[in-house]
Structure formats: C-alpha cells, structure tokens
Write an enzyme that holds these catalytic residues in place. Structure first.
Site, PDB file in Angstrom:
ATOM      1  N   LYS A   1      -7.605  -2.939  50.747  1.00 42.52           N
ATOM      2  CA  LYS A   1      -6.984  -3.092  49.421  1.00 42.52           C
ATOM      3  C   LYS A   1      -8.005  -3.335  48.320  1.00 42.52           C
ATOM      4  O   LYS A   1      -8.996  -4.053  48.516  1.00 42.52           O
ATOM      5  CB  LYS A   1      -5.997  -4.269  49.449  1.00 42.52           C
ATOM      6  CG  LYS A   1      -5.057  -4.244  50.639  1.00 42.52           C
ATOM      7  CD  LYS A   1      -4.055  -5.349  50.664  1.00 42.52           C
ATOM      8  CE  LYS A   1      -3.385  -5.446  52.022  1.00 42.52           C
ATOM      9  NZ  LYS A   1      -4.082  -6.297  53.002  1.00 42.52           N
TER      10      LYS A   1
ATOM     11  N   HIS B   1      -3.961  -4.134  45.570  1.00 37.71           N
ATOM     12  CA  HIS B   1      -3.529  -5.358  46.256  1.00 37.71           C
ATOM     13  C   HIS B   1      -2.342  -6.043  45.578  1.00 37.71           C
ATOM     14  O   HIS B   1      -1.479  -6.619  46.238  1.00 37.71           O
ATOM     15  CB  HIS B   1      -4.702  -6.341  46.371  1.00 37.71           C
ATOM     16  CG  HIS B   1      -4.568  -7.332  47.495  1.00 37.71           C
ATOM     17  ND1 HIS B   1      -5.636  -7.761  48.240  1.00 37.71           N
ATOM     18  CD2 HIS B   1      -3.498  -7.982  47.995  1.00 37.71           C
ATOM     19  CE1 HIS B   1      -5.213  -8.631  49.151  1.00 37.71           C
ATOM     20  NE2 HIS B   1      -3.915  -8.784  49.018  1.00 37.71           N
TER      21      HIS B   1
ATOM     22  N   ASP C   1      -4.979  -4.261  59.372  1.00 36.55           N
ATOM     23  CA  ASP C   1      -4.820  -4.464  57.926  1.00 36.55           C
ATOM     24  C   ASP C   1      -5.847  -5.480  57.440  1.00 36.55           C
ATOM     25  O   ASP C   1      -5.916  -6.598  57.958  1.00 36.55           O
ATOM     26  CB  ASP C   1      -3.408  -4.998  57.621  1.00 36.55           C
ATOM     27  CG  ASP C   1      -3.200  -5.203  56.129  1.00 36.55           C
ATOM     28  OD1 ASP C   1      -3.101  -4.198  55.408  1.00 36.55           O
ATOM     29  OD2 ASP C   1      -3.177  -6.372  55.678  1.00 36.55           O
TER      30      ASP C   1
ATOM     31  N   TYR D   1     -10.288 -10.397  51.629  1.00 34.96           N
ATOM     32  CA  TYR D   1     -10.283 -11.235  52.842  1.00 34.96           C
ATOM     33  C   TYR D   1     -11.696 -11.551  53.331  1.00 34.96           C
ATOM     34  O   TYR D   1     -11.881 -12.372  54.225  1.00 34.96           O
ATOM     35  CB  TYR D   1      -9.515 -10.559  53.994  1.00 34.96           C
ATOM     36  CG  TYR D   1      -8.049 -10.250  53.732  1.00 34.96           C
ATOM     37  CD1 TYR D   1      -7.389 -10.740  52.600  1.00 34.96           C
ATOM     38  CD2 TYR D   1      -7.319  -9.471  54.608  1.00 34.96           C
ATOM     39  CE1 TYR D   1      -6.051 -10.439  52.364  1.00 34.96           C
ATOM     40  CE2 TYR D   1      -5.984  -9.174  54.383  1.00 34.96           C
ATOM     41  CZ  TYR D   1      -5.362  -9.654  53.254  1.00 34.96           C
ATOM     42  OH  TYR D   1      -4.031  -9.349  53.031  1.00 34.96           O
TER      43      TYR D   1
HETATM   44  N1  LIG Z   1      -0.757  -7.786  50.524  1.00 33.11           N
HETATM   45  C1  LIG Z   1      -0.718  -9.098  50.429  1.00 33.11           C
HETATM   46  O1  LIG Z   1      -0.720  -9.674  49.313  1.00 33.11           O
HETATM   47  C2  LIG Z   1      -0.653  -9.913  51.683  1.00 33.11           C
HETATM   48  C3  LIG Z   1      -0.352 -11.283  51.613  1.00 33.11           C
HETATM   49  C4  LIG Z   1      -0.247 -12.000  52.810  1.00 33.11           C
HETATM   50  C5  LIG Z   1      -0.457 -11.353  54.013  1.00 33.11           C
HETATM   51  N2  LIG Z   1      -0.794 -10.026  54.060  1.00 33.11           N
HETATM   52  C6  LIG Z   1      -1.087  -9.323  55.345  1.00 33.11           C
HETATM   53  O2  LIG Z   1      -0.069  -9.631  56.297  1.00 33.11           O
HETATM   54  C7  LIG Z   1      -0.663 -10.282  57.413  1.00 33.11           C
HETATM   55  C8  LIG Z   1       0.282 -11.277  58.069  1.00 33.11           C
HETATM   56  O3  LIG Z   1       0.699 -12.279  57.174  1.00 33.11           O
HETATM   57  P1  LIG Z   1       0.216 -13.799  57.298  1.00 33.11           P
HETATM   58  O4  LIG Z   1      -1.206 -13.844  57.615  1.00 33.11           O
HETATM   59  O5  LIG Z   1       0.746 -14.481  56.085  1.00 33.11           O
HETATM   60  O6  LIG Z   1       0.979 -14.441  58.516  1.00 33.11           O
HETATM   61  P2  LIG Z   1       2.002 -14.141  59.702  1.00 33.11           P
HETATM   62  O7  LIG Z   1       1.610 -12.953  60.474  1.00 33.11           O
HETATM   63  O8  LIG Z   1       3.372 -14.220  59.136  1.00 33.11           O
HETATM   64  O9  LIG Z   1       1.728 -15.462  60.554  1.00 33.11           O
HETATM   65  C9  LIG Z   1       0.430 -15.796  61.004  1.00 33.11           C
HETATM   66  C10 LIG Z   1       0.433 -17.215  61.544  1.00 33.11           C
HETATM   67  O10 LIG Z   1       1.314 -17.313  62.655  1.00 33.11           O
HETATM   68  C11 LIG Z   1       0.563 -17.673  63.813  1.00 33.11           C
HETATM   69  N3  LIG Z   1       1.073 -16.825  64.905  1.00 33.11           N
HETATM   70  C12 LIG Z   1       0.825 -15.513  65.092  1.00 33.11           C
HETATM   71  N4  LIG Z   1       1.463 -15.051  66.172  1.00 33.11           N
HETATM   72  C13 LIG Z   1       2.116 -16.102  66.704  1.00 33.11           C
HETATM   73  C14 LIG Z   1       2.934 -16.249  67.859  1.00 33.11           C
HETATM   74  N5  LIG Z   1       3.218 -15.212  68.651  1.00 33.11           N
HETATM   75  N6  LIG Z   1       3.459 -17.478  68.118  1.00 33.11           N
HETATM   76  C15 LIG Z   1       3.188 -18.535  67.301  1.00 33.11           C
HETATM   77  N7  LIG Z   1       2.415 -18.450  66.193  1.00 33.11           N
HETATM   78  C16 LIG Z   1       1.870 -17.239  65.907  1.00 33.11           C
HETATM   79  C17 LIG Z   1      -0.885 -17.423  63.499  1.00 33.11           C
HETATM   80  O11 LIG Z   1      -1.722 -18.338  64.165  1.00 33.11           O
HETATM   81  P3  LIG Z   1      -3.105 -17.951  64.910  1.00 33.11           P
HETATM   82  O12 LIG Z   1      -3.816 -16.930  64.077  1.00 33.11           O
HETATM   83  O13 LIG Z   1      -3.825 -19.265  64.940  1.00 33.11           O
HETATM   84  O14 LIG Z   1      -2.763 -17.438  66.265  1.00 33.11           O
HETATM   85  C18 LIG Z   1      -0.915 -17.685  61.995  1.00 33.11           C
HETATM   86  O15 LIG Z   1      -0.999 -19.066  61.738  1.00 33.11           O
HETATM   87  C19 LIG Z   1      -1.921 -10.898  56.803  1.00 33.11           C
HETATM   88  O16 LIG Z   1      -2.823 -11.351  57.770  1.00 33.11           O
HETATM   89  C20 LIG Z   1      -2.399  -9.776  55.936  1.00 33.11           C
HETATM   90  O17 LIG Z   1      -3.014  -8.774  56.728  1.00 33.11           O
HETATM   91  C21 LIG Z   1      -0.879  -9.307  52.906  1.00 33.11           C
END
Ligand SMILES: NC(=O)c1ccc[n+]([C@@H]2O[C@H](COP(=O)([O-])OP(=O)(O)OC[C@H]3O[C@@H](n4cnc5c(N)ncnc54)[C@H](OP(=O)(O)O)[C@@H]3O)[C@@H](O)[C@H]2O)c1
Length: 273
Positions: A73, A106, A43, A48
């Site tokens: 997006k 988005h 994704d 980004y």
């Molecule tokens: N459509 C939208 O508006 C929107 C908004 C937000 C997000 N998204 C999408 O959803 C994805 C995920 O959401 P998100 O980036 O907010 O965060 P998330 O997946 O909820 O969490 C990511 C964070 O958790 C850490 N992490 C990952 N796996 C872990 C594990 N097994 N143990 C401990 N910590 C861990 C990562 O650190 P490290 O990377 O340092 O390992 C990072 O700091 C985004 O990357 C994006 O693709 C979309």
C-alpha cells in the site's frame, strides 16, 4: 473456492496473511510459515516497515515469485502522481521484486488528518498506479478504507474501477453501506481485522457459535468473511494459529449466518470510513 477473480481478470488467493504490527523478524518467520502451510497471498504496506522481511521470506521459500500474491500500500499521506510513483519504487526495492500483485492507496486521507478532502490527490495517485500497471510494475490496482463517494470520484476521473477495497470488516462491524456499494460495483472487499485485531475472542456470542460447530472463534470469524464473499486477511505471528486460520474447514449454515448478521456495533472505530 481458493481464489477470487477480480474485475480486471486478475486472480487473487481468497485468504491472505496480515502483517500489520508484525516486527521484521516475526514477519519473516510468519510469511515462511504461512507459505509452508498453503497461503499464497501476503498483505503488507510501506507503513508496516516490514516489506523487506516479507520480500526476503518470499525469496527464501520453496516457491517462485509468481506463485505468491503480494499486496502492498501507498502511504496514506502520499497524495500526488509523482509521490505514488516514488513510493511504489521504494516498496519494490524493499520487497526485492520488480512488480507487486496488488497496490492500494492505504487510506483516503492521511491517518493524522482524518476527514481531509484529498479527492484530487487520490485521483492523481490512482492515475500513477494505472500507469505503473501499464508498465508491468503492478498487476492490479485497489484502494483501502474508501467510501463509495471517494471511489466514485476516482472512477469518474480515470474511467478505472479499483479491483479491491480493503476495509475493516468482521462479525458485528461489516460497514454495510460500503460493503453493499462494493458488491454492486464488482469491487472485491478485502476484510481487514477479521478477528477485530484479536478482540473477537472476548465476545460470548462468537464463543457460543464456535462451540456449536466445535471449532475455534477464529475459524468462525474467517468462515463468516468468506461466506460474505470477502477476502479475509487474518494476522498472526504464531505458527499454529497461522495454520488454524488457513484451514477453515467449517461452513456456517444460512440460519447461523443470519444470527451472526444480527450482531451489531462491535468494536466501532468512528474516525475511519
Ligand atoms: N488497510 C488498513 O488500513 C488495515 C488496517 C488494519 C489491518 N489491515 C490488514 O489486515 C490484517 C489483519 O488485521 P489485524 O492485524 O488488525 O488483526 P486480526 O487478524 O483481526 O487479529 C490479529 C490478532 O489476533 C491474534 N490471532 C490471530 N489468529 C488467532 C487465532 N487463531 N486464535 C487466537 N488469536 C489469534 C493475533 O495474535 P498473534 O499474532 O500473536 O498470533 C493478533 O493479536 C493486518 O495485519 C493488515 O495486513 C489493514
């Protein structure tokens, strides 16, 4: 189940690698690491600024393009037919591919102006996406951060139901009204921030549940999303975590799902739908 079938018949791998806030070099390495350990879905988003890195990794990996599902997006401020066409072309160019698997609007409004009524602009952008799907540049069309009313207006105007709505969804913040709306309409919920952007590690009740099952907090969060019929998009740039998040290996009992359902109000972000 390793795939969901969308309402237009397209199949989508049931866990995707998130790449928000991944710098280009990290996004490149994370995408390669993810594909090597079994992910088939990445994704990203124009916003980004890492589509080029994701695209390079998809080219450099051992698999062919058609074995990887790429979702990206349309930027939140682009609310026109021509704008949607123009920005898809920019994403295709950055990704180095001639089609994307999933293209989403988005957000229903520009991030800098939440609450703005962009009904007409969203309809125009979505019309362009439908046309680009017909041209073979998109395999399936979706939205992100939309509420039911915003999706209804798109369906009423175009006759097409988005296949996906990517929303913030994690234990304690499941946006019940839009989650239930999507279930009813046959729209797959993609669960973004399934780990609450990493903050779930601080929640005692999640830690207790993880200890009960002998797994990490992240696995509990991801298993919960899957058991709710959503598609989690965990983001990590750390190879060991990337692998851990994919190999879920835990099924939470119905009783414990109910316990997790009882957790409310975690990490609210009221300005988004
Ligand atoms: N459509 C939208 O508006 C929107 C908004 C937000 C997000 N998204 C999408 O959803 C994805 C995920 O959401 P998100 O980036 O907010 O965060 P998330 O997946 O909820 O969490 C990511 C964070 O958790 C850490 N992490 C990952 N796996 C872990 C594990 N097994 N143990 C401990 N910590 C861990 C990562 O650190 P490290 O990377 O340092 O390992 C990072 O700091 C985004 O990357 C994006 O693709 C979309």
């Amino acid at each position: 189940m390793d795939k969901y079938k969308l309402n237009d018949g397209v199949e989508i791998p049931s866990i995707g690698l998130g790449t928000w806030q991944s710098e280009k070099s990290d996004a490149y390495r994370a995408t390669l690491a993810a594909i090597a350990c079994g992910y088939r879905h990445i994704d990203t988003a124009y916003a980004y600024e890492n589509e080029d890195a994701v695209g390079r990794a998809v080219k450099d990996c051992a698999l062919s393009r058609d074995q990887i599902f790429i979702g990206t997006k349309l930027p939140s401020h682009i609310k026109s037919y021509d704008g949607a066409k123009e920005y898809l072309e920019l994403s295709l160019k950055a990704l180095g591919t001639d089609y994307v698997d999933l293209y989403m609007i988005h957000a229903p409004w520009p991030w800098i102006a939440p609450g703005t009524d962009c009904t007409e602009g969203n309809i125009e952008a979505f019309r362009a996406m439908i046309d680009m799907k017909a041209e073979g540049k998109i395999r399936t069309v979706g939205v992100s951060n939309f509420n039911g009313e915003q999706i209804d207006s798109i369906i009423a105007a175009t006759g097409v139901t988005p296949s996906v709505n990517q929303i913030r969804f994690f234990i304690g913040n499941t946006q019940q009204p839009i989650y239930e709306y999507c279930q009813k309409k046959g729209i797959l919920v993609e669960a973004y921030s399934p780990l609450a952007t990493g903050k779930m590690g601080e929640v005692d009740k999640i830690g207790e549940m993880a200890a009960k099952y002998g797994v990490s907090f992240a696995k509990i969060c991801i298993a919960y999303c899957l058991q709710k019929g959503t598609l989690p998009l965990p983001k990590s740039v750390t190879p060991a975590r990337i692998a851990e998040n994919f190999e879920v290996g835990v099924v939470i009992s119905d009783e414990d799902i109910a316990v997790l359902d009882g957790i409310k109000g975690l990490f609210p972000r009221p300005y988004r739908s």
